[in-house]
Write a protein that holds these residues in place. Sequence first.
Motif, PDB file in Angstrom:
ATOM      1  N   SER A 112       0.994  -0.916  -0.287  1.00 12.72           N
ATOM      2  CA  SER A 112      -0.042   0.431  -0.459  1.00 12.72           C
ATOM      3  C   SER A 112       0.946   1.316  -0.119  1.00 12.72           C
ATOM      4  O   SER A 112       2.349   1.407   0.055  1.00 12.72           O
ATOM      5  CB  SER A 112      -0.701   0.600   1.506  1.00 12.72           C
ATOM      6  OG  SER A 112       0.156  -0.871   2.762  1.00 12.72           O
ATOM      7  N   PRO A 117      -4.079   5.951  -1.249  1.00 14.29           N
ATOM      8  CA  PRO A 117      -5.010   4.643  -0.621  1.00 14.29           C
ATOM      9  C   PRO A 117      -6.490   3.133  -1.279  1.00 14.29           C
ATOM     10  O   PRO A 117      -6.283   2.979  -1.230  1.00 14.29           O
ATOM     11  CB  PRO A 117      -6.072   6.055   0.720  1.00 14.29           C
ATOM     12  CG  PRO A 117      -5.949   7.041  -0.127  1.00 14.29           C
ATOM     13  CD  PRO A 117      -4.662   7.523  -1.287  1.00 14.29           C
ATOM     14  N   THR A 118      -6.047   4.383  -2.805  1.00  8.24           N
ATOM     15  CA  THR A 118      -6.619   3.478  -3.440  1.00  8.24           C
ATOM     16  C   THR A 118      -6.624   2.031  -4.278  1.00  8.24           C
ATOM     17  O   THR A 118      -7.180   1.518  -4.638  1.00  8.24           O
ATOM     18  CB  THR A 118      -7.499   4.140  -4.383  1.00  8.24           C
ATOM     19  OG1 THR A 118      -7.522   4.981  -5.739  1.00  8.24           O
ATOM     20  CG2 THR A 118      -8.914   5.121  -3.495  1.00  8.24           C
ATOM     21  N   LEU A 119      -5.110   2.386  -4.403  1.00  6.37           N
ATOM     22  CA  LEU A 119      -4.701   1.477  -5.038  1.00  6.37           C
ATOM     23  C   LEU A 119      -3.599   0.513  -4.173  1.00  6.37           C
ATOM     24  O   LEU A 119      -3.444   0.945  -2.919  1.00  6.37           O
ATOM     25  CB  LEU A 119      -3.218   2.465  -6.053  1.00  6.37           C
ATOM     26  CG  LEU A 119      -4.130   3.382  -6.724  1.00  6.37           C
ATOM     27  CD1 LEU A 119      -2.539   4.057  -8.026  1.00  6.37           C
ATOM     28  CD2 LEU A 119      -4.611   3.032  -7.487  1.00  6.37           C
ATOM     29  N   TYR A 120      -2.882  -0.477  -4.780  1.00  8.94           N
ATOM     30  CA  TYR A 120      -1.319  -0.875  -4.345  1.00  8.94           C
ATOM     31  C   TYR A 120      -0.687  -0.999  -5.425  1.00  8.94           C
ATOM     32  O   TYR A 120      -1.536  -2.045  -6.717  1.00  8.94           O
ATOM     33  CB  TYR A 120      -2.434  -2.010  -3.355  1.00  8.94           C
ATOM     34  CG  TYR A 120      -2.882  -3.497  -4.469  1.00  8.94           C
ATOM     35  CD1 TYR A 120      -1.601  -3.844  -5.064  1.00  8.94           C
ATOM     36  CD2 TYR A 120      -4.223  -3.243  -4.278  1.00  8.94           C
ATOM     37  CE1 TYR A 120      -2.701  -5.395  -5.525  1.00  8.94           C
ATOM     38  CE2 TYR A 120      -4.880  -4.476  -4.914  1.00  8.94           C
ATOM     39  CZ  TYR A 120      -4.053  -5.290  -5.674  1.00  8.94           C
ATOM     40  OH  TYR A 120      -5.194  -6.320  -6.268  1.00  8.94           O
ATOM     41  N   LYS A 322      -8.519  12.986  -9.548  1.00 11.83           N
ATOM     42  CA  LYS A 322      -8.532  11.957  -8.612  1.00 11.83           C
ATOM     43  C   LYS A 322      -8.040  10.477  -8.869  1.00 11.83           C
ATOM     44  O   LYS A 322      -8.599  10.741 -10.492  1.00 11.83           O
ATOM     45  CB  LYS A 322      -9.727  12.174  -8.241  1.00 11.83           C
ATOM     46  CG  LYS A 322     -11.032  13.481  -7.739  1.00 11.83           C
ATOM     47  CD  LYS A 322     -12.331  13.066  -7.696  1.00 11.83           C
ATOM     48  CE  LYS A 322     -12.897  14.309  -6.900  1.00 11.83           C
ATOM     49  NZ  LYS A 322     -13.988  14.766  -6.610  1.00 11.83           N
ATOM     50  N   LYS A 324      -8.346   6.725  -9.114  1.00  8.56           N
ATOM     51  CA  LYS A 324      -9.278   5.504  -9.437  1.00  8.56           C
ATOM     52  C   LYS A 324      -8.650   4.568  -8.402  1.00  8.56           C
ATOM     53  O   LYS A 324      -7.554   4.546  -8.502  1.00  8.56           O
ATOM     54  CB  LYS A 324      -9.533   5.673 -10.544  1.00  8.56           C
ATOM     55  CG  LYS A 324      -9.829   6.909 -11.548  1.00  8.56           C
ATOM     56  CD  LYS A 324     -11.185   6.272 -12.946  1.00  8.56           C
ATOM     57  CE  LYS A 324      -9.158   6.329 -13.776  1.00  8.56           C
ATOM     58  NZ  LYS A 324     -10.207   5.973 -15.498  1.00  8.56           N
ATOM     59  N   PRO A 325      -9.312   3.706  -8.282  1.00  6.90           N
ATOM     60  CA  PRO A 325      -8.866   2.848  -7.124  1.00  6.90           C
ATOM     61  C   PRO A 325      -8.890   1.431  -8.207  1.00  6.90           C
ATOM     62  O   PRO A 325      -8.555   1.824  -9.611  1.00  6.90           O
ATOM     63  CB  PRO A 325     -10.046   1.917  -6.698  1.00  6.90           C
ATOM     64  CG  PRO A 325     -11.774   2.409  -7.565  1.00  6.90           C
ATOM     65  CD  PRO A 325     -10.727   3.739  -8.043  1.00  6.90           C
ATOM     66  N   SER A 326      -7.509   0.629  -8.299  1.00  8.00           N
ATOM     67  CA  SER A 326      -6.993  -0.470  -8.477  1.00  8.00           C
ATOM     68  C   SER A 326      -8.091  -1.132  -9.734  1.00  8.00           C
ATOM     69  O   SER A 326      -7.221  -1.734 -10.967  1.00  8.00           O
ATOM     70  CB  SER A 326      -6.159  -1.262  -7.802  1.00  8.00           C
ATOM     71  OG  SER A 326      -4.902  -0.697  -7.234  1.00  8.00           O
ATOM     72  N   SER A 328      -9.815   0.228 -11.509  1.00  5.12           N
ATOM     73  CA  SER A 328     -10.481   0.226 -12.697  1.00  5.12           C
ATOM     74  C   SER A 328      -9.377   0.002 -13.796  1.00  5.12           C
ATOM     75  O   SER A 328      -9.981   0.697 -14.702  1.00  5.12           O
ATOM     76  CB  SER A 328     -10.900   2.280 -12.183  1.00  5.12           C
ATOM     77  OG  SER A 328     -11.568   2.313 -11.679  1.00  5.12           O
TER      78      SER A 328
END
Length: 348
Positions: A112, A117-120, A322, A324-326, A328
């Motif tokens: 992380s 915070p939305t990705l790894y 912004k 996006k999360p992983s 996406s």
Amino acid sequence: MTVPPYLAVAMQLAARSVEAAPDVAAARAGILAHIQELEVELAGTRRFLETFSGTPLKLAVLPEYLFTGFPTGRVQDFPARAIFAPDGPEYRALGEVAKRLGLFIAGNAYESDPHFPTLYFQASFLVAPTGQVVLRYRRLNSMFTASPHDVWSAYCRHYGPEAIFPVADTEIGRIAAIASEEILYPEIARAHALRGAELFVHSSSEAGGLLPSAKQIARRARALENLAYVVSANTAGIAMSDIAGASADGNSAIIDWRGTVMAEALSGPNVNAFAEIDIEAVRRARRKPGMSNYLARQRLELFRDTYAGVVQPADSLIEDGKVKPSASLDAVRILREIIDRRARQGLI
């Protein structure tokens, strides 16, 4: 600082998938238990190899995602089960192992980042005998996990250019990491070598076999063209996964700076890929004004305009400023767009 010869070992061990655990708590506990088991294996390996060779063992390289396996979609909470925080208990536990054994330990994990915070990311790391993580490299060519390039503008703003191709200047030489399939991309190894890397730690999980694989060929090429050692640890299969256990097994290897395979393992858990590392030999080769000094003979300005052309675009996970999360990341769609564009340009 002069570096005396030392042993390095590519630890060919079975990865364990956290997807088989009954819940998140069991998965996290299993990771820490696995690290404790690793200490026993490393201690035994050091005793055996040092008795056999008479040379001190200083570096152990672990396979790709050894403690977690990779996400297959079998569980929806894989990040909660598997992701290491940069200051989390898994790195602290590995640091304690490195301190107690007096070893440099290189490995690979999903990680992380507090800025995203939305990705790894997939990270390759080097833990020193002090217990500190002295090298952290985030995989750049990644298809199904976020790459720093997917959030490039923000990543560079937070970390600066030195974090992209980091090299650790250690008592056993200048070390850089290459993650798994990235050994197939010569630019990554070359960027590290131009920043002084003398040894590449390569954590991988791949199909071994009797025929030379693309990664086997690439390991030798990256070593030869950069005058650097490659210590490459492959998994000895992936346990508790829903694929055949030995599908990623075998051919861990150590290659010297001339591209010569010094040691290579067959299948199964073993420590047979070990060899003596002579960093001073690399340094002598790099200082010679001869035709074989491929690093010194680079004419990089010739390629500037060609490399300035964009193939895979940056910031694919940033939209309207912004992140996006992983989940996406649509890697297949991006590749299709790249291929279609290059076809329209008549380049493929």
